[in-house]
Scaffold this motif. Structure first.
Motif, short mmCIF file in Angstrom:
data_model
loop_
_atom_site.label_atom_id
_atom_site.label_comp_id
_atom_site.label_asym_id
_atom_site.label_seq_id
_atom_site.Cartn_x
_atom_site.Cartn_y
_atom_site.Cartn_z
N GLY A 1 -15.29 7.42 -5.52
CA GLY A 1 -15.76 6.14 -5.07
C GLY A 1 -15.59 5.99 -3.57
O GLY A 1 -15.06 6.85 -2.89
N ASP A 2 -16.05 4.88 -3.07
CA ASP A 2 -15.93 4.57 -1.65
C ASP A 2 -14.48 4.22 -1.31
O ASP A 2 -13.80 3.54 -2.06
CB ASP A 2 -16.82 3.38 -1.29
CG ASP A 2 -18.29 3.67 -1.44
OD1 ASP A 2 -18.66 4.86 -1.39
OD2 ASP A 2 -19.07 2.72 -1.62
N ALA A 3 -14.02 4.69 -0.15
CA ALA A 3 -12.66 4.38 0.30
C ALA A 3 -12.56 2.91 0.69
O ALA A 3 -13.54 2.28 1.10
CB ALA A 3 -12.30 5.26 1.49
N ALA A 4 -11.36 2.36 0.58
CA ALA A 4 -11.13 0.97 0.97
C ALA A 4 -11.24 0.82 2.48
O ALA A 4 -10.70 1.62 3.23
CB ALA A 4 -9.76 0.50 0.50
N LEU A 5 -11.97 -0.19 2.92
CA LEU A 5 -12.09 -0.52 4.34
C LEU A 5 -11.08 -1.60 4.72
O LEU A 5 -10.62 -1.67 5.84
CB LEU A 5 -13.50 -1.02 4.65
CG LEU A 5 -14.64 -0.06 4.31
CD1 LEU A 5 -15.99 -0.74 4.49
CD2 LEU A 5 -14.54 1.19 5.16
N ARG A 6 -10.78 -2.46 3.74
CA ARG A 6 -9.82 -3.53 3.91
C ARG A 6 -9.01 -3.67 2.63
O ARG A 6 -9.40 -3.16 1.58
CB ARG A 6 -10.52 -4.86 4.20
CG ARG A 6 -11.21 -4.89 5.54
CD ARG A 6 -11.88 -6.23 5.80
NE ARG A 6 -13.01 -6.39 4.89
CZ ARG A 6 -13.44 -7.54 4.40
NH1 ARG A 6 -12.82 -8.67 4.68
NH2 ARG A 6 -14.47 -7.60 3.59
N TYR A 7 -7.90 -4.36 2.72
CA TYR A 7 -7.10 -4.70 1.55
C TYR A 7 -6.92 -6.20 1.51
O TYR A 7 -6.83 -6.86 2.54
CB TYR A 7 -5.73 -4.02 1.60
CG TYR A 7 -5.82 -2.53 1.43
CD1 TYR A 7 -6.08 -1.97 0.19
CD2 TYR A 7 -5.66 -1.68 2.52
CE1 TYR A 7 -6.18 -0.60 0.02
CE2 TYR A 7 -5.75 -0.31 2.36
CZ TYR A 7 -6.02 0.22 1.12
OH TYR A 7 -6.13 1.57 0.96
N ARG A 8 -6.89 -6.76 0.31
CA ARG A 8 -6.64 -8.18 0.12
C ARG A 8 -5.31 -8.34 -0.58
O ARG A 8 -5.09 -7.78 -1.65
CB ARG A 8 -7.76 -8.80 -0.71
CG ARG A 8 -7.51 -10.28 -1.04
CD ARG A 8 -8.75 -10.95 -1.57
NE ARG A 8 -9.73 -10.99 -0.47
CZ ARG A 8 -11.03 -11.17 -0.66
NH1 ARG A 8 -11.51 -11.33 -1.87
NH2 ARG A 8 -11.85 -11.20 0.38
N ILE A 9 -4.43 -9.11 0.03
CA ILE A 9 -3.14 -9.44 -0.57
C ILE A 9 -3.26 -10.83 -1.17
O ILE A 9 -3.67 -11.77 -0.48
CB ILE A 9 -2.01 -9.41 0.47
CG1 ILE A 9 -1.92 -8.04 1.13
CG2 ILE A 9 -0.67 -9.80 -0.17
CD1 ILE A 9 -0.99 -7.99 2.32
N GLU A 10 -2.94 -10.95 -2.44
CA GLU A 10 -2.97 -12.24 -3.13
C GLU A 10 -1.57 -12.55 -3.62
O GLU A 10 -0.90 -11.68 -4.16
CB GLU A 10 -3.90 -12.17 -4.34
CG GLU A 10 -5.33 -11.82 -4.00
CD GLU A 10 -6.20 -11.62 -5.22
OE1 GLU A 10 -7.42 -11.60 -5.05
OE2 GLU A 10 -5.66 -11.47 -6.34
N ALA A 11 -1.12 -13.78 -3.41
CA ALA A 11 0.21 -14.17 -3.86
C ALA A 11 0.18 -15.60 -4.37
O ALA A 11 -0.62 -16.42 -3.90
CB ALA A 11 1.22 -14.05 -2.72
N GLY A 12 1.03 -15.89 -5.31
CA GLY A 12 1.14 -17.24 -5.84
C GLY A 12 2.48 -17.45 -6.49
O GLY A 12 3.25 -16.51 -6.69
N VAL A 13 2.77 -18.69 -6.85
CA VAL A 13 4.07 -19.03 -7.43
C VAL A 13 4.12 -18.82 -8.94
O VAL A 13 5.17 -18.88 -9.54
CB VAL A 13 4.51 -20.46 -7.07
CG1 VAL A 13 4.73 -20.59 -5.57
CG2 VAL A 13 3.49 -21.49 -7.55
N THR A 14 2.95 -18.59 -9.54
CA THR A 14 2.90 -18.24 -10.96
C THR A 14 2.11 -16.95 -11.12
O THR A 14 1.28 -16.61 -10.28
CB THR A 14 2.24 -19.36 -11.80
OG1 THR A 14 0.90 -19.57 -11.33
CG2 THR A 14 3.03 -20.66 -11.72
#
Length: 65
Positions: A1-14
């Motif tokens: 597949g295509d390599a990642a160009l960016r990364y998304r960090i997701e965070a939450g309290v639950t």
């Protein structure tokens, strides 16, 4: 597949929530969130490439003292 160009960090309290979201370029080696109050957070990372946003990583729990 295509390599990642960016990364998304997701965070939450639950588990699964996304109160905090930050995109970063793939060559970045660290990321931070300023002003996060003490508590427990659940964090996931997603790769982003020309095809779009990929599935979330396994979730980890981080405790901010």
């Amino acid at each position: 597949g295509d390599a990642a160009l960016r990364y998304r960090i997701e965070a939450g309290v639950t588990s699964g929530s996304t109160a905090l979201v930050r995109d970063m370029i793939a060559s970045d080696t660290s990321a931070s969130f300023a002003g996060v109050p003490p508590g427990q957070y659940f964090v996931r990372i997603r790769g982003i490439n020309s095809r779009g946003v990929g599935p979330a990583s396994n979730e980890v729990r981080i405790v901010v003292p």
